[in-house]
Design an enzyme around this catalytic site. Structure first.
Site, PDB file in Angstrom:
ATOM      1  N   HIS A   1      -2.377   0.932   6.889  1.00 44.69           N
ATOM      2  CA  HIS A   1      -2.534   1.190   5.625  1.00 44.69           C
ATOM      3  C   HIS A   1      -1.863   2.506   5.114  1.00 44.69           C
ATOM      4  O   HIS A   1      -1.950   3.401   6.211  1.00 44.69           O
ATOM      5  CB  HIS A   1      -4.004   0.985   5.333  1.00 44.69           C
ATOM      6  CG  HIS A   1      -4.477   1.146   3.936  1.00 44.69           C
ATOM      7  ND1 HIS A   1      -3.807   0.092   3.222  1.00 44.69           N
ATOM      8  CD2 HIS A   1      -5.242   1.579   3.207  1.00 44.69           C
ATOM      9  CE1 HIS A   1      -4.403   0.386   1.737  1.00 44.69           C
ATOM     10  NE2 HIS A   1      -5.421   1.243   1.660  1.00 44.69           N
TER      11      HIS A   1
ATOM     12  N   ASP B   1      -7.616   5.861  -2.784  1.00 46.52           N
ATOM     13  CA  ASP B   1      -7.063   4.891  -2.349  1.00 46.52           C
ATOM     14  C   ASP B   1      -6.329   4.345  -3.587  1.00 46.52           C
ATOM     15  O   ASP B   1      -7.012   3.261  -4.213  1.00 46.52           O
ATOM     16  CB  ASP B   1      -7.638   3.866  -1.316  1.00 46.52           C
ATOM     17  CG  ASP B   1      -6.716   2.884  -0.786  1.00 46.52           C
ATOM     18  OD1 ASP B   1      -5.575   2.797  -1.137  1.00 46.52           O
ATOM     19  OD2 ASP B   1      -7.384   2.153   0.136  1.00 46.52           O
TER      20      ASP B   1
ATOM     21  N   CYS C   1       0.638  -1.236   0.029  1.00 45.99           N
ATOM     22  CA  CYS C   1      -0.140   0.109   0.044  1.00 45.99           C
ATOM     23  C   CYS C   1       0.786   1.109   0.127  1.00 45.99           C
ATOM     24  O   CYS C   1       0.549   2.252  -0.660  1.00 45.99           O
ATOM     25  CB  CYS C   1      -0.968   0.026   1.187  1.00 45.99           C
ATOM     26  SG  CYS C   1      -0.348  -0.149   2.881  1.00 45.99           S
TER      27      CYS C   1
END
Lengths: 310, 652
Positions: B454, B470, B412
């Site tokens: 994250h 995202d 991520c």
């Protein structure tokens, strides 16, 4: 101590000396055997065969000058074989009681746990009441009356465990155990036991023994010792390991035995040492473990280590 | 109650040693192994010393020994105070105290020390099992105290009686726990141990450091939602925000920490939004960071905290203890405007580097800003990027280029970092937000673990303000929709995040329910909770002086009356004169009598140690027996004289 009491004590010590000459290296056990008889208690001797149980009973009877009868308990022994029977006599047209071997002063019940519970129970009344009731008629037993029972450890084949009520009627239980090396050497090299037994002399008469039993009533029992005895009894009742604690009968017996031990030790009062001397033999066979249902002599010793002396 | 200066018997010493060992165990495991081994050895040696040996040890040697252990502790911790050093000193001195514990009074002091040790053990942690162990240790201490105060019972009975004593104390403990006034903050802060704590960092984000967290299945925080819980894909837990990129690391452009309780941020963007607010309570595990996590985006924040200019929830001080707070968030939100300074900062890139990425972004320059964002996402979606927990290490100077055009394997933070770079290069203000995504429901609350850390991106669009984008979602939608376990190779995950061995995980989750209740109701019972609870009970003004006076006055009076009654009921029986004389003898010989030892045995033991006195001891024994058991009071004087005439033992 009165001169009369002193003389009795000397005679008993003489008797004890003779016993020590027969059963070698077991002085503390022999002392307890005398304690038991002086406290008017019955004696249970438990051990493997061949360590001198029967010899001890024989020797005791002889040195104390008691009338002696021996009954070998077997699985087919009936109560009547022990107590006696009423037989019809034609001449008098009446039943006449023929007393059994129990009508004696010292009864050796050899291998008591080989007899059936029925026969074992026949001993109960005799031991507790000093009398035998047959066909509704009570026949008093001679005085003094002792039972010395021997038994093999219960895990041996063909034995019936004594019921708890019967166990409670034996004041002390003793174990002879193997002799130590020196005593055994003396045993092996010495005269035969049989000859020695034949050579034993009575050290006192039955009447003197009864007098000695009365003498120990004068032994002083102070409050702190009573506290200690009660603490021990209470400890057996509180301890969760045992299915039941010591009975009041056992407590009474403990007091008597302590007095006898004190007297034999030439003392006019009971001290905690006497209690500790007597307690294991007194409690060992009465304290049955909850788990196994059997007695463990070590438990009594353990209690002595745990209970504080007031 | 027995006289304080009575000498202790061997049994008592053994009980004390065993109990001390039980109480020391939680501390020993916290010490460096060599120090723990040393202390355990000392404990073992001292406990094997007989009372007789103890009495031969000179006084000064205990001081020497105390000095030696203090030196050892200094060697181990470089300090004698504080949590590490102080506890070690307390432990070491308690163990040394065992050596000079000769009388009942010493034993009482040592028993109190053991209680202290048991309480202090909570400095190492306040988990339920530690409380259970403390309870166990308390039973042991009470049992030991009973034994020493001369109530000799078989072990099982003693433990049972001790358990009962402890149970009887529980109502008072509960009463005090509930009613004792809580302070808004602890009187003293417990300094953090030196062990490094893992967790999100608020200082910098480098691609790779979140991937390390994946191996950590420890709990970051627990959440309980007041209403229905949102879908787990919507659970973006907002943490540190980074707006400065130096080509390698993302950092905050300036620190937004506030040491004072009253935090003022002057340039906080206005947040507006629609839909009902979601109210939730977070129990945050201590992370040693001065910021809190909140569901993206918080609108009502806990008292004493503040929302910073970067919309980050700031706590006045680092979180060193488990913190429980309630907040309300909106899942759909907008910020109307932000300062030019903030927007300009979100466009800044290093002057050089990553030419390929810059070239790619310049291709989108003609599009409107919102379309540039879409173009960037589409690029990530279509160019064969893969989501993995073990991306190759990026080592070149142009790391964004290396990732975007060569390795194409990332986690991520790689996607967040690269995407924010692309956006800035395409003249769209962008910044990186870190936090946690998702969570797992466990009964009526959710668990969020470190592994669920994250990173995502926020872009500034003139019409909507800051918008969450995202990039991981377009590469691996399953990471967001179905959780981490479905997005990556399971074998790489820590145990609690995998899907196999379900029953074992279930058992641990069940256990966590217990731990959560413990944290909420025992450890987390603070001033607020106390007031709430008492309000429910109808006590409004809890901290008023008169109420407290009544409460504690009543408590003291009740306890005092009870204690007085007990003392009266169990007032010590006065020892009789011969027993007192015997105590005198014990002190003179400096040899204690075991409680179950007869006087003859005791004197025989004493004679074997001092054969020169054998004859006199024998006489004393005879006199004692006559006085005590034959009740010949006239011999008492002789007994006392005989004991007084004995030469005292010189202390070497």
């Amino acid at each position: 101590m009165s001169p009369q009491s002193r003389e009795l004590l000397q005679r008993l010590h003489a008797a004890e000396q003779q016993l020590n000459g027969i059963i070698l290296g077991k002085a503390p056990t022999l002392r307890l055997a005398l304690v038991c008889l002086l406290a008017q208690g019955h004696l249970l001797i438990e051990d493997v065969p061949g360590v001198g149980k029967t010899t001890l009973a024989h020797a005791l009877a002889t040195v104390l000058g008691l009338k002696f009868a021996r009954v070998q308990f077997t699985s087919d022994l009936l109560p009547a074989d022990l107590l006696g029977v009423s037989v019809y006599e034609r001449q008098t047209e009446q039943f006449r009681f023929h007393p059994g071997p129990i009508f004696t002063q010292l009864l050796l019940a050899d291998e008591i746990n080989r007899a059936t519970p029925k026969t074992q129970s026949a001993l109960l009344e005799a031991m507790a009441e000093q009398q035998v009731t047959i066909d509704g008629q009570s026949n008093p037993l001679p005085k003094p009356f002792f039972v010395i029972a021997t038994q093999n450890p219960q895990n041996q084949i063909g034995t019936f465990a004594l019921p708890e009520s019967q166990l409670d009627r034996f004041l002390l239980r003793l174990e002879l155990g193997y002799p130590d090396a020196r005593a055994e050497r003396a045993l092996l090299t010495g005269q035969s036991r049989r000859d020695l037994l034949a050579g034993l002399q009575p050290a006192l008469t039955p009447a003197q023994l009864l007098a000695a039993q009365r003498t120990i009533e004068d032994i002083k029992l102070a409050e702190p010792v009573l506290d200690y005895i009660q603490a021990l009894i209470a400890a057996t009742r509180e301890d969760q390991r045992f299915s039941c604690g010591l009975s009041p009968r056992a407590a009474l017996g403990l007091v008597q035995a302590c007095k006898a031990a004190a007297w034999l030790a030439n003392r006019s009062m009971v001290i905690p040492e006497d209690v500790q001397q007597v307690f294991p033999a007194l409690a060992g066979h009465r304290l049955l473990l909850r788990q196994s249902g059997r007695a463990d002599p070590h438990c009594a010793l353990q209690l002595l280590r745990v209970v504080a002396i007031p | 109650m027995v006289k304080a200066h009575t000498l202790l018997a061997l049994q008592h010493q053994q009980w004390l040693s065993i109990t001390l060992a039980i109480c020391s165990l939680p501390h020993l495991v916290q010490q460096p192994p060599w120090l723990a081994a040393c202390l355990a050895l000392v404990l073992l040696v001292f406990s094997s010393l007989s009372p007789d040996w103890r009495s031969r040890i000179p006084r000064w040697s205990t001081w020497l020994l105390a000095g030696v252990v203090a030196t050892l502790v200094w060697q181990a911790h470089n300090t004698l105070v504080g949590r590490e050093g102080g506890v070690a000193v307390l432990l070491a001195l308690a163990i040394v105290k065992l050596l000079e514990t000769r009388t009942r009074r010493d034993a009482r002091a040592l028993l109190l020390l053991m209680f202290l040790l048991t309480g202090v053990a909570f400095l190492h942690g306040q988990e339920p099992w530690q409380a259970a162990y403390a309870l166990l240790a308390s039973v042991a201490i009470i049992a030991c105290a009973q034994h020493i105060e001369n109530q000799i019972l078989p072990l099982g009975n003693n433990l049972k009686a001790s358990g009962r004593i402890l149970l009887e104390g529980i109502p008072i403990a509960i009463l005090l726990f509930v009613l004792f006034p809580r302070l808004p903050s602890p009187l003293w802060a417990v300094p953090d141990s030196q062990q490094a704590r893992t967790g999100l960092s608020g200082e910098a984000m480098t691609p790779g450091n979140i991937a390390n967290l994946i191996q950590d299945d420890s709990i970051a925080f627990r959440v309980s939602f007041q209403g229905p819980a949102p879908d787990s894909a919507a659970l973006y837990w907002r943490g540190p925000v980074f707006d400065d990129f130096d080509g390698e690391q993302w950092k905050p452009a300036y620190a937004e920490t506030a040491p004072q309780a009253a935090i003022r941020f002057t340039q906080v963007p206005q947040i507006s939004g629609e839909g009902p607010g979601i109210q939730y309570t977070i129990t945050l595990e201590p992370n040693q960071q001065p910021w809190l996590l909140a569901l993206d985006m918080p609108v009502q924040i806990p008292a004493g905290t503040a929302l910073s200019n970067r919309l980050q929830l700031i706590n006045p001080s680092p979180i060193t203890e488990r913190k429980r707070y309630t907040a309300t968030s909106l899942l759909r939100w907008q910020t109307r405007h932000d300062t030019d300074e903030q927007i300009m900062r979100s466009l800044t890139l290093p002057v050089a580097g990553n030419p390929q990425a810059r070239a790619l972004a310049s291709r989108w320059a003609s599009l409107p800003p919102a379309a540039r964002v879409q173009a960037g996402l589409q690029w990530l979606q279509t160019q064969g990027y893969r989501y993995t927990l073990s991306p190759p290490l990026l080592q070149s100077r142009d790391r964004v280029d290396e990732f975007l055009f060569q390795s194409k394997l990332g986690f991520c933070e790689h996607y967040a970092s690269a995407f924010a770079f692309l956006m800035r290069a395409a003249q769209v203000p962008a910044r990186v937000v870190t936090g946690y995504q998702g969570g797992k429901a466990n009964g009526d609350y959710w668990i969020v673990r470190q592994a669920e850390a994250h990173a995502w991106v926020e872009v500034w669009l003139a019409e909507q303000g800051w918008q969450r984008v995202d990039p991981t979602f377009v590469v691996a939608p399953s990471r967001i929709n179905e959780g981490l376990a479905n997005a990556v190779n399971t074998a790489e995950l820590p145990f609690m995040l995998r899907n196999d061995n379900a029953w074992l995980r279930l058992a641990r989750l069940r256990l966590d329910v217990l731990v959560n209740h413990w944290n909420q109701w025992v450890v987390g019972f603070d001033q607020q909770k106390q007031q709430d609870l008492l309000k429910k009970l109808g006590i409004e003004d809890f901290l008023s002086l008169s109420f407290l006076a009544w409460l504690f006055g009543g408590l003291l009076l009740t306890l005092g009356g009870f204690a007085g009654w007990l003392l009266y009921k169990h007032r010590p029986a006065r020892l009789d004169a011969p027993s007192r004389a015997l105590r005198q003898l014990e002190r003179k010989l400096q040899l204690p009598r075991e409680p179950s030892e007869t006087v003859s045995d005791y004197l025989a033991r004493a004679s074997s140690q001092r054969p020169s006195l054998a004859r006199r001891l024998q006489q004393i024994g005879a006199l004692y027996l006559a006085c005590r058991y034959a009740e010949q009071a006239e011999k008492l004087g002789a007994l006392r004289r005989a004991i007084a005439a004995l030469p005292a033992r010189s202390r070497r």
